[in-house]
Design a protein around this motif. Structure first.
Motif, short mmCIF file in Angstrom:
data_model
loop_
_atom_site.label_atom_id
_atom_site.label_comp_id
_atom_site.label_asym_id
_atom_site.label_seq_id
_atom_site.Cartn_x
_atom_site.Cartn_y
_atom_site.Cartn_z
N GLN A 241 -36.02 72.65 -35.59
CA GLN A 241 -35.16 72.21 -36.61
C GLN A 241 -35.66 71.57 -37.76
O GLN A 241 -35.04 71.63 -38.77
N GLN B 68 -36.58 72.97 -23.66
CA GLN B 68 -35.95 73.83 -24.73
C GLN B 68 -35.38 72.74 -25.62
O GLN B 68 -35.76 73.12 -26.95
N ASP B 69 -34.95 71.87 -25.31
CA ASP B 69 -34.64 70.68 -26.28
C ASP B 69 -35.63 70.24 -27.21
O ASP B 69 -35.46 70.13 -28.41
N GLU C 125 -36.17 73.13 -29.74
CA GLU C 125 -35.07 73.35 -30.73
C GLU C 125 -35.09 71.98 -31.74
O GLU C 125 -35.19 72.50 -32.87
#
Length: 463
Positions: free
Chosen positions: A94, A86-87, A90
């Motif tokens: 971004q 998930q990190d 993200e």
């Protein structure tokens, strides 16, 4: 008496300035070469930036990747795997703004690069169209070494303004082998090893074991499965560990060469200065001096290699400290996983010491034996260089390679594939365990032969 003789022989060796210089090169030159690998990391690749837009390479790139991975240190679990992916998604999303970098595109594709992009986005850019475009723009004479069909769709590399940042993110989270679907494929091999406790090879990895029969293949897989069971269930950045292992493998040969040259004239120095009759006045004296030369030579060799390894570890601690040695070799990203990479870096470090130090003793004994026989420094150096060259240039595999002192300074060679193992009485045995035992026996035999010959020679000279 013997201790005094040993001290005297050591002083005699280092009374020659060249030997002092060689010792300094072995310890400090090798560690300098080792340290340079940290500053060369990532050189030659596309530009990479951190998330602040600052250009990073070498040591700064290593710290950037290491800091990101170290955030997830601890016991591995499915929850941590989910958090990791998930990190990654993200931070990727971004910075993935898809703004084309016109400067890069013009440099690589010419002023009309938008034509290529349009064809690519419409799924109409074939290899033939791409090759024709390059010819038209005067950028190339076409691509002659393409083996596929001319109508195959071509995967155009589009460079965006955020590409350097994205490249850094992919390097950190997926070792440069990331995918943009952000599936568990990125951490698949980590979960297999640490949670599922199993190894699964891809077709590429199977080529390592195609040359052995089914029974041996089964024994090898059983052996590896047992090794997996003992792996610690810990995740962390292993980048510092990998840099130590790769650095040692790439530079310890320098210390080996220096040791060979330092010891090459151990038994020839008295002949060179016509001092044989002075230092060998009796049978007992010749016997003790021979022992003193052997002990002093092996001590110098052992201490030189030990000091070199410790100095390299000190450099690694200063540049990029290791977080833990008791951690498995973990493969991130969707690259193939080598099924033989089932070990902890604690194992690697142990065998860096065991094999490299044993290599130094082997080199010392071989050089001392040749020096004892020939009393000629240049003959010894030529013979040893030929011996080392046989493994470097002739690409010899199998038992000869595993037993060679040059290979012994490359610890990873004893872990990476099927050739690092052998069958012994029906059981799988790693060469890393067998080789030191064999060389201890050989060293004892050489030592005994030299001592016995020294006694016989002295007795004859007295009679």
């Amino acid at each position: 008496m013997l201790i005094q003789l040993i001290k005297s022989e050591i002083k005699k060796i280092f009374k020659i300035k060249m030997n002092i210089i060689l010792f300094i090169i072995a310890v400090f030159g090798t560690s300098l070469f080792f340290g340079l690998k940290y500053f060369e990391y990532g050189n030659g690749s596309e530009p990479i930036e951190n998330q602040q837009g600052e250009s990073i390479s070498g040591l700064s790139l290593l710290h950037y990747i290491d800091d990101i991975r170290h955030q997830y240190a601890g016991e591995w679990s499915l929850e941590k795997e989910k958090e990791y992916i998930q990190d990654y998604q993200e931070v990727y999303d971004q910075y993935n703004d898809k703004q084309i970098d016109p400067l890069y595109m013009r440099k690589n594709y010419g002023e009309n690069y938008q034509q290529l992009i349009d064809l690519y986005e419409d799924h109409q850019l074939t290899f033939q169209k791409y090759s024709d475009y390059l010819k038209k723009e005067g950028l190339a004479d076409g691509i002659e070494d393409y083996d596929g069909d001319s109508q195959d769709l071509w995967d155009l590399y589009i460079y965006y303004k955020s590409t350097p940042i994205i490249e850094g993110i992919v390097r950190a989270y997926a070792s440069g082998y990331g995918t943009d679907d952000f599936s568990s494929e990125i951490t698949k091999h980590v979960t297999q090893l640490l949670l599922d406790k199993k190894v699964e090879s891809s077709n590429e990895d199977e080529q390592y074991i195609t040359d052995i029969d089914e029974e041996q293949k089964s024994q090898m897989k059983t052996y590896l499965s047992k090794q997996v069971e003992s792996l610690p269930n810990t995740f962390d950045s292993i980048l510092p560990n990998e840099m130590v292992q790769r650095g040692m493998d790439n530079c310890l040969w320098i210390a080996s060469i220096c040791i060979m040259i330092i010891l090459a004239n151990t038994f020839g120095i008295e002949k060179q200065y016509n001092m044989e009759q002075l230092i060998y006045p009796s049978q007992a004296g010749a016997f003790k001096i021979t022992i003193a030369k052997i002990i002093s030579g092996t001590l110098i060799s052992f201490i030189t290699m030990l000091a070199t390894i410790l100095m390299c570890l000190l450099v690694s601690y200063i540049l990029l400290p290791v977080h833990t040695w008791n951690i498995a070799y973990l493969s991130l990203g969707d690259r193939g996983f080598n099924i033989y990479n089932v070990f902890t870096f604690q194992n690697i470090l142990s065998y860096i010491f065991i094999l490299s130090l044993m290599s130094s003793l082997v080199i010392a004994m071989l050089v001392l034996l040749l020096s004892y026989i020939t009393k000629n420094r240049f003959a010894v150096i030529i013979a040893m260089f030929l011996y080392f060259g046989s493994i470097i240039f002739l690409n010899i595999e199998g038992f000869y390679k595993m037993l060679h002192p040059y290979t012994m300074t490359h610890s990873y060679d004893y872990f990476e594939n099927i050739w690092a193992y052998t069958l012994f009485q029906g059981d799988i045995m790693p060469y890393r365990m067998i080789v030191p035992i064999i060389w201890v026996i050989v060293i004892c035999v050489i030592f005994t032969m030299m001592i016995l010959r020294s006694r016989t020679k002295s007795a004859r000279s007295l009679s």
